[in-house]
Every structure is written in structure tokens, then in C-alpha cells.
Design an enzyme around this catalytic site. Structure first.
Site, PDB file in Angstrom:
ATOM      1  N   HIS A  34      24.465  59.138  37.203  1.00 44.91           N
ATOM      2  CA  HIS A  34      24.860  57.736  37.375  1.00 44.91           C
ATOM      3  C   HIS A  34      23.653  56.794  37.261  1.00 44.91           C
ATOM      4  O   HIS A  34      23.668  55.840  36.500  1.00 44.91           O
ATOM      5  CB  HIS A  34      25.577  57.574  38.713  1.00 44.91           C
ATOM      6  CG  HIS A  34      26.074  56.202  38.957  1.00 44.91           C
ATOM      7  ND1 HIS A  34      26.884  55.543  38.058  1.00 44.91           N
ATOM      8  CD2 HIS A  34      25.853  55.337  39.978  1.00 44.91           C
ATOM      9  CE1 HIS A  34      27.150  54.340  38.523  1.00 44.91           C
ATOM     10  NE2 HIS A  34      26.540  54.191  39.673  1.00 44.91           N
TER      11      HIS A  34
ATOM     12  N   LYS B 136      30.380  43.342  36.473  1.00 45.15           N
ATOM     13  CA  LYS B 136      31.478  43.934  37.231  1.00 45.15           C
ATOM     14  C   LYS B 136      31.191  43.850  38.730  1.00 45.15           C
ATOM     15  O   LYS B 136      30.044  43.959  39.142  1.00 45.15           O
ATOM     16  CB  LYS B 136      31.600  45.407  36.816  1.00 45.15           C
ATOM     17  CG  LYS B 136      32.615  46.198  37.575  1.00 45.15           C
ATOM     18  CD  LYS B 136      32.748  47.605  36.997  1.00 45.15           C
ATOM     19  CE  LYS B 136      31.967  48.631  37.773  1.00 45.15           C
ATOM     20  NZ  LYS B 136      32.144  49.994  37.314  1.00 45.15           N
TER      21      LYS B 136
ATOM     22  N   GLY C  14      39.822  51.968  36.255  1.00 43.08           N
ATOM     23  CA  GLY C  14      39.846  50.538  36.560  1.00 43.08           C
ATOM     24  C   GLY C  14      38.799  49.741  35.780  1.00 43.08           C
ATOM     25  O   GLY C  14      39.089  48.649  35.274  1.00 43.08           O
TER      26      GLY C  14
HETATM   27  C1  R5P Z   1      30.160  52.834  38.193  1.00 44.31           C
HETATM   28  O1  R5P Z   1      29.240  52.005  38.275  1.00 44.31           O
HETATM   29  C2  R5P Z   1      30.270  53.810  37.061  1.00 44.31           C
HETATM   30  O2  R5P Z   1      29.285  53.608  36.101  1.00 44.31           O
HETATM   31  C3  R5P Z   1      31.623  53.750  36.424  1.00 44.31           C
HETATM   32  O3  R5P Z   1      31.815  52.488  35.830  1.00 44.31           O
HETATM   33  C4  R5P Z   1      32.705  53.970  37.444  1.00 44.31           C
HETATM   34  O4  R5P Z   1      32.443  55.131  38.162  1.00 44.31           O
HETATM   35  C5  R5P Z   1      34.064  54.040  36.815  1.00 44.31           C
HETATM   36  O5  R5P Z   1      35.015  54.188  37.817  1.00 44.31           O
HETATM   37  P1  R5P Z   1      36.511  53.741  37.583  1.00 44.31           P
HETATM   38  O6  R5P Z   1      37.007  54.461  36.389  1.00 44.31           O
HETATM   39  O7  R5P Z   1      37.201  54.180  38.852  1.00 44.31           O
HETATM   40  O8  R5P Z   1      36.516  52.260  37.437  1.00 44.31           O
END
Ligand code: R5P
Length: 297
Positions: free
Chosen positions: A133, A193, A227
Site C-alpha cells: 500500500h 479522495k 467504492g
Molecule cells: C486506499 O488508499 C487504497 O489505495 C485503495 O484505494 C482502497 O483500498 C480501495 O478500497 P475500496 O475498493 O474499498 O474503495
């Protein structure tokens, strides 16, 4: 590489990655025996004598069932060290708990630090993972961690698309689209985001993007609930993007995230084999083999 003898020991669910690594590096491959006792506790066993090897590479896809699969790894590491293996490398293509790499709210643990400390205290020489990550989060542990970047493999998806744009769904992933840009020259942008730390709900700040008439490739490390991709897709479509594609390394695809993404207008989903899905076309095993080759010198 040294003349030392290495054994690649993979858990069954990861044996495709393990055997490819072993074949590439010319090492022996074995599949660890594993089971759960009736009370849910984990059991592992090496089916061959591992004491004739100088080093060991344990391969575990630690998803789904992160907690028990991590426990299996810890048992396997302890057994190997206890039997005198001096060098134990652990390959976790998807690193569980890597998103909790800091204390977001008072009272929370830094979960990634717990995982890394446990492995380190058991005597692991290094941890190899794919597209973690945040690579800087490795600093929370005191064990050597290697982040294998899959981005050059993403370039294949962009071939023959004249009007492509890369998009990071948040600032935290901007470095990823920059890396893909280095291999493709495709222009990039990002969205901002916000995630509610209690509900998990994702919102995005609309901003001017030059995506009208373009095919947009959203690049992210993880698709969990979908999401993030869904919100980004809504914004991109409203700004005139003709197609939106999602490329992510680790596709957890929770709660039918893929169906919801496709309904929201995503044209294609591409995932790597860190977690096999029906959208998996990117094979990260050769990249892991390269990383191990550089480590074992
Ligand atoms: C978060 O910062 C990660 O980079 C992904 O954007 C996140 O884990 C995606 O999660 P979801 O599919 O639940 O939005």
C-alpha cells in the site's frame, strides 16, 4: 547467486507461484502440509527433510483468511529456524494489514508494525511483497522488506490505445501512475479522495480533468469494496470519458465489487495473481523471482 542450496516451500493455495519461482531460480520446490485442528488452530509440517538446505523461501498468498494464513507462516518460520535453517525469506504477495500502517484514530494499533515485528522476532531474513500500500510504511518494522513493483506489466493493457489517460483515484497512489507513465509515456492525473474512517464511505472532490473522449485507466493497489473505483468512474463519465478501465494489483472484490463496478460503467477490470480472480491476467511470479535473485547473492 551463491552455491547455497535453497528450498522453496509454498502453501498449497500458493503453489503455482512457488513452483514458478523455484523453476526460474533452479531451486527445489515443496508444498507444506497444512490443516486446521477441529478447534480452528493451525498446523503445518514440512513433508521433506529441510535441514539439508542452507536457505528457505516460504510462499504464502495470505488472502483470504489473513489471520490463519499469517499464523501458518509464523509456524513454518519457527519450525525452520528451530531446525537450524539460517536464512528464511517470506514471500507474501499480498501483505495483510498493510493499510493500517499508522494510527488513524486514537486507541488504534499500527497493525502492520505488529505483523512485521512478529515475523522479525521469529528470525525472518526478509519479507518480499508486491505493490505494498505504501512502501514507506516498511519503516514501522525492523526487518528487511522488498516491494516488488508490477507496473511495467500494466503497460501491456495500454498498448494500441491512442487516447489513453492514467488516473490515480487519490494522491496516495499518484506515484503508481507516475511509474506506469515511465513505461508508457501515457499522460496522467489524479483525484482527491476522502474516506470516512468510521463508516469507510468514500467521497471524491470533483476537479477539472482533461478526459473528454479519452479512455481512462484507473490504477490502484487494492480493489476491496470497489467504492473508490465506482466513485472515480462516476466522476470520469460525467466529464466525458468514453471508457474507464480499472487496473489493480490486489483484487479482493468484496460484496460483488466487480458487478457493481461494471454496473457503474467500468469497461474492463484487470488484476494480478497475488489474489487469483476471473480478471487475473498479470503474473507477478517472474518479478518475485527476480527480486529473490537479487537478494540471494
Ligand atoms: C486506499 O488508499 C487504497 O489505495 C485503495 O484505494 C482502497 O483500498 C480501495 O478500497 P475500496 O475498493 O474499498 O474503495
Amino acid at each position: 547467486m551463491t552455491n547455497s542450496k535453497y528450498l522453496v516451500a509454498s502453501f498449497e493455495w500458493s503453489s503455482d507461484i512457488g513452483s514458478e519461482i523455484a523453476n526460474t531460480l533452479g531451486f527445489t520446490h515443496t508444498i507444506l502440509e497444512s490443516k486446521q485442528f477441529p478447534d480452528g488452530e493451525s498446523y503445518v509440517r514440512y513433508p521433506i527433510d529441510i535441514t539439508t538446505f542452507d536457505g528457505l523461501i516460504i510462499v504464502q498468498r495470505a488472502y483470504p483468511g489473513q489471520d490463519s494464513r499469517l499464523m501458518q507462516v509464523m509456524l513454518a518460520v519457527h519450525a525452520a529456524r528451530d531446525m537450524g535453517i539460517r536464512e528464511v525469506h517470506v514471500v507474501l504477495p499480498y501483505l495483510p494489514y498493510s493499510r493500517q500502517d499508522r494510527r488513524f484514530r486514537d486507541g488504534e494499533p499500527v497493525s502492520l508494525a505488529v505483523v512485521l515485528s512478529l515475523l522479525s522476532s521469529l528470525g525472518v531474513s526478509s519479507i518480499i511483497t508486491v505493490d505494498v500500500h505504501k512502501p514507506e510504511a516498511f519503516k514501522v518494522g525492523n526487518v528487511r522488506c522488498v516491494n516488488v513493483e508490477p507496473f511495467r506489466l500494466y503497460a501491456n493493457n495500454l498498448r494500441n490505445v491512442d487516447n489513453a489517460v492514467l488516473l490515480s483515484p487519490d494522491l496516495g497512489s499518484l506515484w503508481r501512475v507516475k511509474r506506469v507513465n515511465e513505461f508508457t509515456g501515457v499522460p496522467y492525473s489524479y483525484l482527491e479522495k476522502f474516506r470516512d474512517r468510521i463508516t469507510g464511505e468514500v467521497t471524491m472532490k470533483p476537479k477539472e480533468l482533461d478526459v473528454r473522449g479519452k479512455e481512462v485507466f484507473i490504477i490502484d493497489d487494492i480493489i476491496a469494496t470497489g467504492g473508490t473505483i465506482i466513485e472515480a468512474t462516476k466522476i470520469l463519465k460525467s466529464m466525458g470519458a468514453v471508457k474507464v478501465h480499472a487496473i489493480a494489483t490486489h483484487c479482493l472484490l468484496l460484496n460483488m465489487a466487480d458487478s457493481r463496478m461494471l454496473e457503474a460503467g467500468v469497461s474492463t477490470i484487470t488484476c494480478s495473481n497475488t489474489i487469483p480472480t476471473k480478471y487475473t491476467t498479470i503474473n507477478i511470479s517472474p518479478l518475485i523471482a527476480d527480486a529473490l535473485k537479487a537478494l540471494i547473492t
